[in-house]
Design a protein around this motif. Structure first.
Motif: not given
Length: 185
Positions: A3-5, A43-51, A161-162
């Motif tokens: 998963n991207p950050r 940098p961090r993972p999301l806790q939901g969607t980009e939107s 970009d992963v």
């Protein structure tokens, strides 16, 4: 694929940013080119969607007025990490406050280290290399005669970009304007 950050940054498209980019290339020429930037959200993972993340950014940043920061002295995070950086002096508390407000909902993340407003010059592969880079960067920065003030008004939401073969590459997703209720995609 991992998963991207995501991160929120303020690019420095000014003489101070150019100074840092040139110094980084000199100190660590094999690093991929990264634009000089101040990280508001590291940098961090999301806790939901980009939107959902963009909605949080629009709501919070739209209510914040642009502000000016001043770059301070060259420092290092050694021995914690072999990173050389320029500390943010004036308005560091304002950056920390904005970071705290944004570290919520889809953007919430428990960071490994405390947030310290700074402009990374270079992350080296070891402590000795970082100490040598620190000495050179400190000398060069002491002779830098350009402005050390930066107006933060336009931030950029970015995604890592992963893809295979694209390490340390980030993609700009959306501009985020302070003091405005509009985030375009």
């Amino acid at each position: 694929m991992q998963n991207p950050r995501y991160a929120l940054v303020a690019y420095l498209k000014n003489p101070a940013g150019e100074f840092v980019e040139n110094l980084r290339r000199e100190l660590h020429p094999d690093l991929p080119h990264l634009a000089a930037h101040l990280s508001i959200l590291p940098p961090r993972p999301l806790q939901g969607t980009e939107s959902a993340a963009l909605q949080v950014l629009e709501r919070i940043c739209g209510a914040e007025e642009p502000f000016e920061v001043t770059l301070g002295e060259v420092e290092t995070f050694v021995p914690v990490t072999p990173t050389v950086y320029i500390r943010v002096d004036a308005a560091a508390a304002r950056m920390s406050e904005l970071h705290s407000k944004l570290n919520t909902e889809a953007l919430a993340f428990q960071e490994e280290w405390s947030y310290i407003p700074h402009l990374t010059i270079v992350k080296m592969s070891g402590e000795q290399l970082a100490q040598a880079a620190f000495q050179l960067a400190r000398e060069r920065w002491a002779h830098y005669s350009g402005s050390r003030r930066i107006l933060l008004e336009r931030l950029t939401f970015v995604r890592e970009d992963v893809r295979e073969g694209a390490p340390n590459c980030w993609v700009d997703l959306a501009p985020v304007l302070l003091g405005r209720r509009l985030v375009s995609q």
